[in-house]
Design a protein around this motif. Structure first.
Motif, mmCIF file in Angstrom:
data_model
loop_
_atom_site.group_PDB
_atom_site.id
_atom_site.type_symbol
_atom_site.label_atom_id
_atom_site.label_comp_id
_atom_site.label_asym_id
_atom_site.label_seq_id
_atom_site.Cartn_x
_atom_site.Cartn_y
_atom_site.Cartn_z
ATOM 1 N N ASN A 1 -56.599 20.143 2.184
ATOM 2 C CA ASN A 1 -55.805 19.063 1.598
ATOM 3 C C ASN A 1 -55.112 18.261 2.692
ATOM 4 O OD1 ASN A 1 -56.316 19.889 -1.122
ATOM 5 N ND2 ASN A 1 -54.879 21.575 -0.794
ATOM 6 N N PRO A 2 -54.953 16.940 2.492
ATOM 7 C CA PRO A 2 -54.215 16.133 3.477
ATOM 8 C C PRO A 2 -52.818 16.699 3.686
ATOM 9 C CG PRO A 2 -55.348 14.723 1.913
ATOM 10 C CD PRO A 2 -55.494 16.130 1.387
ATOM 11 N N GLN A 3 -52.411 16.712 4.945
ATOM 12 C CA GLN A 3 -51.104 17.264 5.276
ATOM 13 C C GLN A 3 -50.013 16.212 5.085
ATOM 14 O OE1 GLN A 3 -53.025 18.228 8.925
ATOM 15 N NE2 GLN A 3 -52.318 20.331 8.864
ATOM 16 N N PRO A 4 -48.825 16.601 4.671
ATOM 17 C CA PRO A 4 -47.736 15.640 4.498
ATOM 18 C C PRO A 4 -47.468 14.902 5.803
ATOM 19 C CG PRO A 4 -47.152 17.769 3.565
ATOM 20 C CD PRO A 4 -48.420 17.978 4.333
ATOM 21 N N PRO A 5 -47.418 13.575 5.778
ATOM 22 C CA PRO A 5 -47.259 12.835 7.031
ATOM 23 C C PRO A 5 -45.963 13.133 7.771
ATOM 24 C CG PRO A 5 -47.084 11.380 5.119
ATOM 25 C CD PRO A 5 -47.582 12.689 4.615
ATOM 26 N N GLU A 6 -44.925 13.575 7.020
ATOM 27 C CA GLU A 6 -43.652 13.840 7.700
ATOM 28 C C GLU A 6 -43.778 14.992 8.694
ATOM 29 O OE1 GLU A 6 -43.378 15.561 3.451
ATOM 30 O OE2 GLU A 6 -44.049 13.704 4.418
ATOM 31 N N ILE A 7 -44.743 15.894 8.469
ATOM 32 C CA ILE A 7 -44.978 16.976 9.431
ATOM 33 C C ILE A 7 -45.403 16.402 10.779
ATOM 34 C CG2 ILE A 7 -46.461 18.957 9.962
ATOM 35 C CD1 ILE A 7 -46.572 19.588 7.017
ATOM 36 N N PHE A 8 -46.083 15.240 10.728
ATOM 37 C CA PHE A 8 -46.619 14.643 11.940
ATOM 38 C C PHE A 8 -45.696 13.600 12.560
ATOM 39 C CE2 PHE A 8 -50.293 16.721 10.433
ATOM 40 C CZ PHE A 8 -51.134 16.883 11.527
ATOM 41 N N THR A 9 -44.552 13.339 11.943
ATOM 42 C CA THR A 9 -43.649 12.341 12.500
ATOM 43 C C THR A 9 -43.203 12.681 13.917
ATOM 44 O OG1 THR A 9 -42.895 11.678 10.293
ATOM 45 C CG2 THR A 9 -41.486 11.104 12.154
ATOM 46 N N PRO A 10 -42.868 13.962 14.227
ATOM 47 C CA PRO A 10 -42.518 14.274 15.625
ATOM 48 C C PRO A 10 -43.664 14.024 16.599
ATOM 49 C CG PRO A 10 -41.761 16.009 14.152
ATOM 50 C CD PRO A 10 -42.656 15.117 13.342
ATOM 51 N N ILE A 11 -44.915 14.290 16.164
ATOM 52 C CA ILE A 11 -46.059 14.037 17.041
ATOM 53 C C ILE A 11 -46.257 12.541 17.221
ATOM 54 C CG2 ILE A 11 -48.549 14.341 17.313
ATOM 55 C CD1 ILE A 11 -48.305 16.957 15.797
ATOM 56 N N ALA A 12 -46.108 11.779 16.127
ATOM 57 C CA ALA A 12 -46.212 10.325 16.230
ATOM 58 C C ALA A 12 -45.145 9.779 17.177
ATOM 59 C CB ALA A 12 -46.084 9.693 14.842
ATOM 60 N N SER A 13 -43.939 10.309 17.078
ATOM 61 C CA SER A 13 -42.865 9.872 17.972
ATOM 62 C C SER A 13 -43.188 10.228 19.421
ATOM 63 C CB SER A 13 -41.541 10.519 17.554
ATOM 64 O OG SER A 13 -41.185 10.147 16.233
ATOM 65 N N SER A 14 -43.807 11.399 19.632
ATOM 66 C CA SER A 14 -44.202 11.784 20.990
ATOM 67 C C SER A 14 -45.222 10.820 21.558
ATOM 68 C CB SER A 14 -44.779 13.210 20.987
ATOM 69 O OG SER A 14 -43.804 14.147 20.607
ATOM 70 N N LEU A 15 -46.143 10.333 20.713
ATOM 71 C CA LEU A 15 -47.137 9.365 21.173
ATOM 72 C C LEU A 15 -46.479 8.047 21.585
ATOM 73 C CD1 LEU A 15 -50.035 9.871 18.596
ATOM 74 C CD2 LEU A 15 -50.080 10.398 21.036
ATOM 75 N N LEU A 16 -45.436 7.671 20.871
ATOM 76 C CA LEU A 16 -44.724 6.432 21.207
ATOM 77 C C LEU A 16 -44.070 6.528 22.579
ATOM 78 C CD1 LEU A 16 -42.983 5.614 17.800
ATOM 79 C CD2 LEU A 16 -45.059 4.598 18.723
ATOM 80 N N LEU A 17 -43.737 7.769 22.983
ATOM 81 C CA LEU A 17 -43.039 7.984 24.247
ATOM 82 C C LEU A 17 -43.948 8.569 25.323
ATOM 83 C CD1 LEU A 17 -39.805 9.580 22.729
ATOM 84 C CD2 LEU A 17 -40.121 7.198 23.426
ATOM 85 N N ALA A 18 -45.269 8.647 25.032
ATOM 86 C CA ALA A 18 -46.188 9.355 25.925
ATOM 87 C C ALA A 18 -46.317 8.684 27.283
ATOM 88 C CB ALA A 18 -47.561 9.487 25.270
ATOM 89 N N SER A 19 -46.114 7.386 27.334
ATOM 90 C CA SER A 19 -46.228 6.685 28.616
ATOM 91 C C SER A 19 -45.226 5.549 28.652
ATOM 92 C CB SER A 19 -47.650 6.148 28.818
ATOM 93 O OG SER A 19 -47.888 5.040 27.968
ATOM 94 N N ALA A 20 -45.062 4.979 29.845
ATOM 95 C CA ALA A 20 -44.125 3.864 29.994
ATOM 96 C C ALA A 20 -44.570 2.656 29.187
ATOM 97 C CB ALA A 20 -44.001 3.500 31.477
ATOM 98 N N ASP A 21 -45.860 2.579 28.888
ATOM 99 C CA ASP A 21 -46.391 1.449 28.121
ATOM 100 C C ASP A 21 -46.267 1.657 26.614
ATOM 101 O OD1 ASP A 21 -47.139 0.177 30.488
ATOM 102 O OD2 ASP A 21 -49.074 1.218 30.534
ATOM 103 N N GLY A 22 -45.732 2.795 26.216
ATOM 104 C CA GLY A 22 -45.552 3.047 24.797
ATOM 105 C C GLY A 22 -46.816 3.573 24.135
ATOM 106 N N LEU A 23 -46.978 3.294 22.859
ATOM 107 C CA LEU A 23 -48.096 3.794 22.067
ATOM 108 C C LEU A 23 -49.423 3.293 22.634
ATOM 109 C CD1 LEU A 23 -48.945 5.290 19.410
ATOM 110 C CD2 LEU A 23 -48.833 3.044 18.293
ATOM 111 N N PRO A 24 -50.377 4.217 22.932
ATOM 112 C CA PRO A 24 -51.697 3.770 23.404
ATOM 113 C C PRO A 24 -52.350 2.840 22.389
ATOM 114 C CG PRO A 24 -51.430 6.128 23.735
ATOM 115 C CD PRO A 24 -50.265 5.684 22.909
ATOM 116 N N ARG A 25 -53.093 1.856 22.879
ATOM 117 C CA ARG A 25 -53.734 0.895 21.985
ATOM 118 C C ARG A 25 -54.912 1.509 21.240
ATOM 119 N NH1 ARG A 25 -52.556 -4.354 22.719
ATOM 120 N NH2 ARG A 25 -53.397 -4.470 20.606
ATOM 121 N N SER A 26 -55.506 2.548 21.787
ATOM 122 C CA SER A 26 -56.591 3.241 21.089
ATOM 123 C C SER A 26 -56.509 4.724 21.426
ATOM 124 C CB SER A 26 -57.957 2.677 21.477
ATOM 125 O OG SER A 26 -58.145 2.722 22.878
ATOM 126 N N ILE A 27 -56.665 5.559 20.389
ATOM 127 C CA ILE A 27 -56.537 7.008 20.552
ATOM 128 C C ILE A 27 -57.722 7.681 19.868
ATOM 129 C CG2 ILE A 27 -55.115 9.051 20.136
ATOM 130 C CD1 ILE A 27 -52.709 7.136 19.800
#
Length: 207
Positions: A23-49
């Motif tokens: 079953n699809p996982q609740p997106p809120e579980i992934f919010t910390p991972i999404a936030s980590s991606l936003l901070l993964a580099s000085a350029d912010g969120l990668p344009r393609s992942i």
């Protein structure tokens, strides 16, 4: 443990999530991972992942789906590309009927903008797989893939590419070479460290 895993494969850990079956996982579980991606580099969120795994059935498609929803919840616009031309899953996860997609774009039968569909989720669009081709590797190695990615890149904050597993076929590496970043999904208790290291090394060699 997750920390031991990260150490043994030599990759930074973005997060760990509970298993929820098929079953699809609740997106809120992934919010910390999404936030980590936003901070993964000085350029912010990668344009393609690119999102992949070492083996089939580790939850890469479920992870990508939930990650797209989590990023949209943070105000980002996301295009999901279903690049797994052997076992496409994104249309099912978004509860959409199979339709024309990347296969038709790469063979010159359609333009990307004509086959990208709304998902019903604000901020998330989908480019489905389309018709299953007999030769996915051959199709993904054509210059048409560069043209496709170039045509959609500027329309979204990021493009998430669902790729086949790394071990067994070369298609994930063809897609990984075109993506700015790659995210590896690992199911707990499923893999041997040797196989994982081999998968990571293949990913590194692709750039």
């Amino acid at each position: 443990s997750a920390d031991t895993l990260a150490e043994r494969v030599g990759l930074p850990l973005l997060g760990a999530v509970p298993v929820t079956g098929d079953n699809p996982q609740p997106p809120e579980i992934f919010t910390p991972i999404a936030s980590s991606l936003l901070l993964a580099s000085a350029d912010g969120l990668p344009r393609s992942i690119l999102v992949t795994s070492a083996q089939e059935g580790e939850g890469k498609s479920l992870t990508l789906h939930a990650l797209a929803l989590a990023l949209a919840g943070l105000g980002k616009s996301v295009l999901v590309i279903d690049g797994d031309m052997r076992r496409p899953a994104q249309h099912r996860l978004f509860r959409l009927s199979p339709a024309r997609g990347i296969s038709e774009v790469l063979t010159g039968q359609a333009l990307a903008q004509d086959v990208i569909v709304p998902t019903g989720v604000t901020g998330v669009a989908l480019l489905p797989c389309g018709t299953l081709p007999p030769n996915p590797s051959e199709l993904l190695s054509t210059p048409a893939l560069d043209g496709l990615l170039a045509s959609v890149r500027d329309g979204y904050d990021t493009v998430l590419i669902d790729a086949p597993p790394l071990l067994g076929t070369g298609e994930a590496l063809l897609l990984a070479a075109k993506a700015q970043s790659s995210l590896l999904v690992v199911e707990w208790g499923r893999n041997h460290h040797g196989g994982l290291r081999a998968a990571v090394e293949r990913l590194r060699r692709s750039g």
